[in-house]
Structure formats: C-alpha cells, structure tokens
Scaffold this motif. Structure first.
Motif, mmCIF file in Angstrom:
data_model
loop_
_atom_site.group_PDB
_atom_site.id
_atom_site.type_symbol
_atom_site.label_atom_id
_atom_site.label_comp_id
_atom_site.label_asym_id
_atom_site.label_seq_id
_atom_site.Cartn_x
_atom_site.Cartn_y
_atom_site.Cartn_z
ATOM 1 N N TYR A 138 0.008 3.367 -15.180
ATOM 2 C CA TYR A 138 -1.254 2.719 -14.836
ATOM 3 C C TYR A 138 -1.081 1.215 -14.643
ATOM 4 C CZ TYR A 138 -3.874 6.956 -15.030
ATOM 5 O OH TYR A 138 -4.357 8.205 -14.743
ATOM 6 N N PHE A 139 -0.179 0.595 -15.367
ATOM 7 C CA PHE A 139 0.120 -0.816 -15.106
ATOM 8 C C PHE A 139 0.673 -0.977 -13.688
ATOM 9 C CE2 PHE A 139 3.174 -4.313 -14.976
ATOM 10 C CZ PHE A 139 2.311 -5.373 -15.214
ATOM 11 N N PHE A 140 1.555 -0.077 -13.271
ATOM 12 C CA PHE A 140 2.081 -0.085 -11.907
ATOM 13 C C PHE A 140 0.953 0.042 -10.889
ATOM 14 C CE2 PHE A 140 3.166 2.707 -8.334
ATOM 15 C CZ PHE A 140 4.079 1.911 -7.655
ATOM 16 N N VAL A 141 0.020 0.951 -11.120
ATOM 17 C CA VAL A 141 -1.097 1.144 -10.196
ATOM 18 C C VAL A 141 -1.961 -0.116 -10.134
ATOM 19 C CG1 VAL A 141 -3.224 2.459 -9.777
ATOM 20 C CG2 VAL A 141 -1.126 3.648 -10.428
ATOM 21 N N THR A 194 0.833 -1.204 0.000
ATOM 22 C CA THR A 194 0.000 0.000 0.000
ATOM 23 C C THR A 194 0.870 1.257 0.000
ATOM 24 O OG1 THR A 194 -1.677 -1.231 1.223
ATOM 25 C CG2 THR A 194 -1.900 1.164 1.174
ATOM 26 N N ALA A 195 1.945 1.229 0.768
ATOM 27 C CA ALA A 195 2.866 2.374 0.797
ATOM 28 C C ALA A 195 3.545 2.559 -0.559
ATOM 29 C CB ALA A 195 3.912 2.176 1.889
ATOM 30 N N LEU A 196 3.900 1.460 -1.207
ATOM 31 C CA LEU A 196 4.507 1.535 -2.541
ATOM 32 C C LEU A 196 3.523 2.150 -3.533
ATOM 33 C CD1 LEU A 196 6.889 0.839 -4.436
ATOM 34 C CD2 LEU A 196 5.812 -1.393 -4.757
ATOM 35 N N LEU A 197 2.260 1.752 -3.447
ATOM 36 C CA LEU A 197 1.232 2.313 -4.324
ATOM 37 C C LEU A 197 1.091 3.816 -4.090
ATOM 38 C CD1 LEU A 197 -1.166 2.007 -6.308
ATOM 39 C CD2 LEU A 197 -2.584 1.503 -4.307
ATOM 40 N N LEU A 247 -8.887 -1.254 -2.295
ATOM 41 C CA LEU A 247 -7.725 -1.418 -3.173
ATOM 42 C C LEU A 247 -8.097 -2.165 -4.455
ATOM 43 C CD1 LEU A 247 -5.156 -2.118 -0.373
ATOM 44 C CD2 LEU A 247 -4.982 -0.275 -2.053
ATOM 45 N N ALA A 248 -8.991 -3.134 -4.345
ATOM 46 C CA ALA A 248 -9.465 -3.836 -5.547
ATOM 47 C C ALA A 248 -10.248 -2.868 -6.439
ATOM 48 C CB ALA A 248 -10.322 -5.031 -5.153
ATOM 49 N N ALA A 249 -11.014 -1.966 -5.821
ATOM 50 C CA ALA A 249 -11.745 -0.965 -6.602
ATOM 51 C C ALA A 249 -10.783 -0.042 -7.345
ATOM 52 C CB ALA A 249 -12.666 -0.156 -5.689
ATOM 53 N N VAL A 250 -9.680 0.302 -6.711
ATOM 54 C CA VAL A 250 -8.655 1.112 -7.387
ATOM 55 C C VAL A 250 -8.127 0.359 -8.604
ATOM 56 C CG1 VAL A 250 -6.333 2.084 -7.170
ATOM 57 C CG2 VAL A 250 -7.997 2.430 -5.349
ATOM 58 N N ALA A 251 -7.811 -0.922 -8.418
ATOM 59 C CA ALA A 251 -7.275 -1.725 -9.520
ATOM 60 C C ALA A 251 -8.285 -1.843 -10.662
ATOM 61 C CB ALA A 251 -6.880 -3.109 -9.020
ATOM 62 N N PHE A 252 -9.529 -2.179 -10.327
ATOM 63 C CA PHE A 252 -10.547 -2.372 -11.370
ATOM 64 C C PHE A 252 -10.919 -1.070 -12.069
ATOM 65 C CE2 PHE A 252 -11.747 -6.283 -8.841
ATOM 66 C CZ PHE A 252 -11.222 -7.168 -9.776
ATOM 67 N N SER A 253 -10.929 0.025 -11.355
ATOM 68 C CA SER A 253 -11.278 1.301 -11.986
ATOM 69 C C SER A 253 -10.136 1.853 -12.835
ATOM 70 C CB SER A 253 -11.685 2.325 -10.931
ATOM 71 O OG SER A 253 -10.590 2.654 -10.103
ATOM 72 N N THR A 254 -8.923 1.405 -12.571
ATOM 73 C CA THR A 254 -7.774 1.902 -13.330
ATOM 74 C C THR A 254 -7.683 1.256 -14.706
ATOM 75 O OG1 THR A 254 -6.626 2.291 -11.258
ATOM 76 C CG2 THR A 254 -5.276 2.263 -13.221
#
Length: 98
Positions: free
Chosen positions: A49-52, A10-13, A74-81
């Motif tokens: 965006y691949f990193f995110v 999470t900190a890396l993100l 966090l899954a919502a962040v991934a799916f929305s990206t």
C-alpha cells in the motif's frame, strides 16, 4: 518529457498492482500452507500500500499539467489507499502479524 514520466509512473502503478494481486498472492498460496501464506500477505500489505500511495501520488503530480481528470483520479487512488492501509495494518496486528 513529463508526459513520458507520467505514463511510466501510471504503468508502474498498474503493473505493481497486477503483479501483487495475480502473481505474488497466487504464488504464496501455492507455495505455502494457507495460514503461512496469509501471514506473509499481511506482512506485505503495508509495503504494497505504501507503493500504491507513492506511485499514484507521483503519477498524479506528473499528469497534472497534461490531464487534470487523470491526475484527479490518481490522486483519489492515493488518498483512498491511506485509510485502507491503516485499517489493514490494524487488522493484521489483531491477527498477530506485526
């Protein structure tokens, strides 16, 4: 142990998103003319965006057994990206940036 990796992911993100937004983009616009900086940012968008997507997905998996709400966010962040990455990639191609 998994909790430590969840916090680190999470900190890396957060760190990566902050670095890209406030440092990388600002540096490019200070160091290059605006058209060249814009083109460089458009080339970097898919990788950013691949990193995110990758780090938020990893963090979601790691958080799942400790905090389901954090994992869901966090899954919502991934799916929305994913659609945003596709839209920006197509937009960059329209502007002549491969």
């Amino acid at each position: 142990m998994t909790l430590s990796f969840a916090v680190l992911a999470t900190a890396l993100l957060f760190g990566g998103m902050t670095l890209y937004s406030f440092s990388f983009a600002a540096f490019l616009f200070n160091a290059l003319p605006a058209p060249a900086a814009g083109a460089a940012l458009r080339k970097a968008f898919p990788w950013f965006y691949f990193f995110v997507i990758a780090t938020s997905s990893l963090a979601a998996v790691l958080w799942w057994q400790h905090d389901a709400a954090a994992a869901a966010l966090l899954a919502a962040v991934a799916f929305s990206t994913v659609p945003v990455r596709q839209w920006l990639s197509q937009n960059a191609q329209l502007h002549g940036t491969p």
